[in-house]
Design a protein around this motif. Structure first.
Motif, mmCIF file in Angstrom:
data_model
loop_
_atom_site.group_PDB
_atom_site.id
_atom_site.type_symbol
_atom_site.label_atom_id
_atom_site.label_comp_id
_atom_site.label_asym_id
_atom_site.label_seq_id
_atom_site.Cartn_x
_atom_site.Cartn_y
_atom_site.Cartn_z
ATOM 1 N N THR A 274 24.505 7.824 -9.329
ATOM 2 C CA THR A 274 25.684 7.210 -9.934
ATOM 3 C C THR A 274 25.845 5.771 -9.492
ATOM 4 N N VAL A 275 25.557 5.508 -8.211
ATOM 5 C CA VAL A 275 25.658 4.134 -7.691
ATOM 6 C C VAL A 275 24.756 3.200 -8.483
ATOM 7 N N TYR A 276 23.503 3.606 -8.671
ATOM 8 C CA TYR A 276 22.543 2.725 -9.337
ATOM 9 C C TYR A 276 22.732 2.709 -10.850
ATOM 10 N N ALA A 277 23.280 3.786 -11.397
ATOM 11 C CA ALA A 277 23.555 3.804 -12.834
ATOM 12 C C ALA A 277 24.703 2.854 -13.170
ATOM 13 N N MET A 278 25.734 2.823 -12.307
ATOM 14 C CA MET A 278 26.873 1.929 -12.531
ATOM 15 C C MET A 278 26.506 0.487 -12.170
ATOM 16 N N GLY A 279 25.905 0.321 -11.019
ATOM 17 C CA GLY A 279 25.469 -1.007 -10.584
ATOM 18 C C GLY A 279 26.586 -1.867 -10.038
ATOM 19 N N LEU A 280 27.580 -2.138 -10.850
ATOM 20 C CA LEU A 280 28.659 -3.042 -10.469
ATOM 21 C C LEU A 280 29.983 -2.285 -10.418
ATOM 22 N N PHE A 281 30.734 -2.495 -9.349
ATOM 23 C CA PHE A 281 32.045 -1.871 -9.183
ATOM 24 C C PHE A 281 33.078 -2.956 -8.941
ATOM 25 N N ARG A 282 34.258 -2.788 -9.537
ATOM 26 C CA ARG A 282 35.336 -3.740 -9.313
ATOM 27 C C ARG A 282 36.513 -3.011 -8.681
ATOM 28 N N ILE A 283 36.935 -3.492 -7.527
ATOM 29 C CA ILE A 283 38.072 -2.926 -6.814
ATOM 30 C C ILE A 283 39.150 -3.999 -6.754
ATOM 31 N N GLU A 284 40.182 -3.814 -7.568
ATOM 32 C CA GLU A 284 41.237 -4.818 -7.698
ATOM 33 C C GLU A 284 40.597 -6.170 -8.059
ATOM 34 N N ASP A 285 40.731 -7.183 -7.168
ATOM 35 C CA ASP A 285 40.214 -8.512 -7.493
ATOM 36 C C ASP A 285 38.895 -8.822 -6.786
ATOM 37 N N MET A 286 38.184 -7.780 -6.335
ATOM 38 C CA MET A 286 36.895 -8.006 -5.695
ATOM 39 C C MET A 286 35.811 -7.189 -6.380
ATOM 40 N N ALA A 287 34.701 -7.840 -6.716
ATOM 41 C CA ALA A 287 33.559 -7.151 -7.323
ATOM 42 C C ALA A 287 32.565 -6.776 -6.236
ATOM 43 N N LEU A 288 32.018 -5.578 -6.326
ATOM 44 C CA LEU A 288 30.998 -5.107 -5.393
ATOM 45 C C LEU A 288 29.746 -4.766 -6.176
ATOM 46 N N GLY A 289 28.610 -5.294 -5.755
ATOM 47 C CA GLY A 289 27.338 -5.084 -6.437
ATOM 48 C C GLY A 289 26.771 -6.436 -6.839
ATOM 49 N N VAL A 290 25.766 -6.466 -7.665
ATOM 50 C CA VAL A 290 25.209 -5.345 -8.415
ATOM 51 C C VAL A 290 24.237 -4.592 -7.507
ATOM 52 N N TYR A 291 24.367 -3.234 -7.448
ATOM 53 C CA TYR A 291 23.475 -2.412 -6.644
ATOM 54 C C TYR A 291 22.293 -1.973 -7.496
ATOM 55 N N SER A 292 21.103 -2.092 -6.931
ATOM 56 C CA SER A 292 19.902 -1.743 -7.672
ATOM 57 C C SER A 292 18.865 -1.171 -6.728
ATOM 58 N N ASP A 293 18.078 -0.213 -7.230
ATOM 59 C CA ASP A 293 16.978 0.316 -6.423
ATOM 60 C C ASP A 293 15.642 -0.220 -6.926
ATOM 61 N N ARG A 294 15.695 -1.336 -7.673
ATOM 62 C CA ARG A 294 14.480 -1.988 -8.157
ATOM 63 C C ARG A 294 14.512 -3.457 -7.783
ATOM 64 N N CYS A 295 13.347 -4.041 -7.707
ATOM 65 C CA CYS A 295 13.244 -5.454 -7.358
ATOM 66 C C CYS A 295 12.525 -6.214 -8.466
ATOM 67 N N ASP A 296 12.875 -5.930 -9.698
ATOM 68 C CA ASP A 296 12.181 -6.536 -10.834
ATOM 69 C C ASP A 296 12.451 -8.033 -10.911
ATOM 70 N N GLY A 297 11.405 -8.777 -11.204
ATOM 71 C CA GLY A 297 11.562 -10.193 -11.519
ATOM 72 C C GLY A 297 11.893 -11.083 -10.346
ATOM 73 N N ILE A 298 11.777 -10.593 -9.110
ATOM 74 C CA ILE A 298 12.103 -11.412 -7.950
ATOM 75 C C ILE A 298 10.820 -11.984 -7.369
ATOM 76 N N THR A 299 10.724 -13.300 -7.335
ATOM 77 C CA THR A 299 9.570 -13.953 -6.726
ATOM 78 C C THR A 299 10.069 -14.878 -5.639
ATOM 79 N N THR A 300 9.755 -14.571 -4.418
ATOM 80 C CA THR A 300 10.207 -15.358 -3.281
ATOM 81 C C THR A 300 9.297 -15.100 -2.102
ATOM 82 N N SER A 301 9.305 -16.027 -1.149
ATOM 83 C CA SER A 301 8.471 -15.852 0.033
ATOM 84 C C SER A 301 9.088 -14.881 1.020
#
Length: 308
Positions: A274-301
């Protein structure tokens, strides 16, 4: 203690717990993960999560470590409002933080920009304002390379002394703060709309509002809950003023409530899915996430961190 670990292990098994909130500090998160991981129990780290837990799918870090926060900084500072061409990092004299900054310097160079400056400040800044201002002299030695974007990784608030430096140009400079800067005892209030300069020139990523903040809806909800709990237990006054550790625990509890309310399968796997399906959670005026179990498209050292 070993006895406490054994008791917690037994309780998690006996009660068939499908998710466990680790509401302690970093060292407690590390201990809890050693218990929950072999059992396959999802662990919810508080807002100050531990670096080693960012590659385990069953561990959710409510707020990211400075490493992934730095990746956001890099993209935002190079392509955001400032379009920074000359950057600098101001950091605590801690080996782990310096290592992170060195990795980010390599990313900036790889993106085709000049190597950013790195200023290492003492863990305890001088008491006198004049000495605090002089700490920033190394940033302004070269008149042809005055940084227009400065990322600060420092527990104490050093922005006031930076702004007072005679070579700091407020009109054309931007300051970036990470969650590290706001971990325990923040002195900077990025939500303070009374300062037009802060509003336009200071950017904070993954920041949880001050629990005493007068206009944050989440902070107000937390204070009300703390006060209600106090009087329900027969106390006539709050024994402690609102503080970050308690606020982080409260926020973590609200996040777990949102996850549970959206679960279609009440199991450990159902919780984490459920965490990864939702990804983004908003609690009042604060956003939490985006939670992901994938690292697609990230290129960094720097290594990829997925669960934040």
């Amino acid at each position: 203690e070993a006895d406490g670990v054994a008791k917690l292990h037994k309780q998690l098994v006996d009660d068939d717990v499908f998710a466990f909130p680790s509401v302690g500090r970093l060292i407690m998160s590390a201990v809890h993960s050693q218990i929950t991981t072999p059992l396959g129990i999802p662990l919810i780290n508080p807002l100050s999560g531990e670096l080693a837990t960012y590659t385990d799918r069953n561990i959710i870090n409510v707020r990211p470590h400075p490493v992934p926060a730095f990746h956001h900084f890099l993209k935002f500072s190079l392509h955001g409002p400032g379009m920074c061409s000359r950057s600098a990092f101001v950091v605590d004299d801690l080996a782990a933080i310096i290592l992170l900054v060195d990795g980010m310097k390599a990313d900036v160079i790889a993106a085709g920009y000049e190597a950013p400056l790195k200023l290492v400040l003492p863990l305890k800044i001088p008491d006198k304002l004049a000495d605090q201002i002089r700490m920033f002299d190394p940033l302004f030695v070269n008149d042809s390379f005055i940084p227009d974007c400065i990322t600060i990784m420092k527990h104490q608030d050093v922005i006031p002394s930076l702004r007072r430096h005679p070579k700091f140009n407020e009109d054309s400079s931007f300051v970036f703060l990470t969650s590290y800067t706001i971990t325990d005892d923040p002195l900077v209030d990025p939500y303070d709309n009374s300062s037009e300069w802060y509003t336009k020139h200071v950017f904070v990523f993954q920041f949880s509002p001050d629990p005493n903040h007068p206009t944050s809806k989440l902070a107000a909800k937390y204070r009300h809950a703390a006060l209600t709990h106090t009087f329900e237990h027969g106390q006539t006054s709050c024994p402690n003023s609102p503080h970050f550790e308690q606020f982080e625990s409260y926020t973590t509890g609200l996040l777990i409530g949102q996850i549970v309310s959206r679960m279609t399968s009440f199991s450990r796997e159902g919780f984490i899915n459920t965490v990864y399906a939702m990804g983004l959670f908003r609690i009042e005026d604060m956003a939490l996430g985006v939670y992901s179990d994938r690292c697609d498209g990230i290129t960094t050292s720097i290594s990829c961190f997925c669960t934040s």
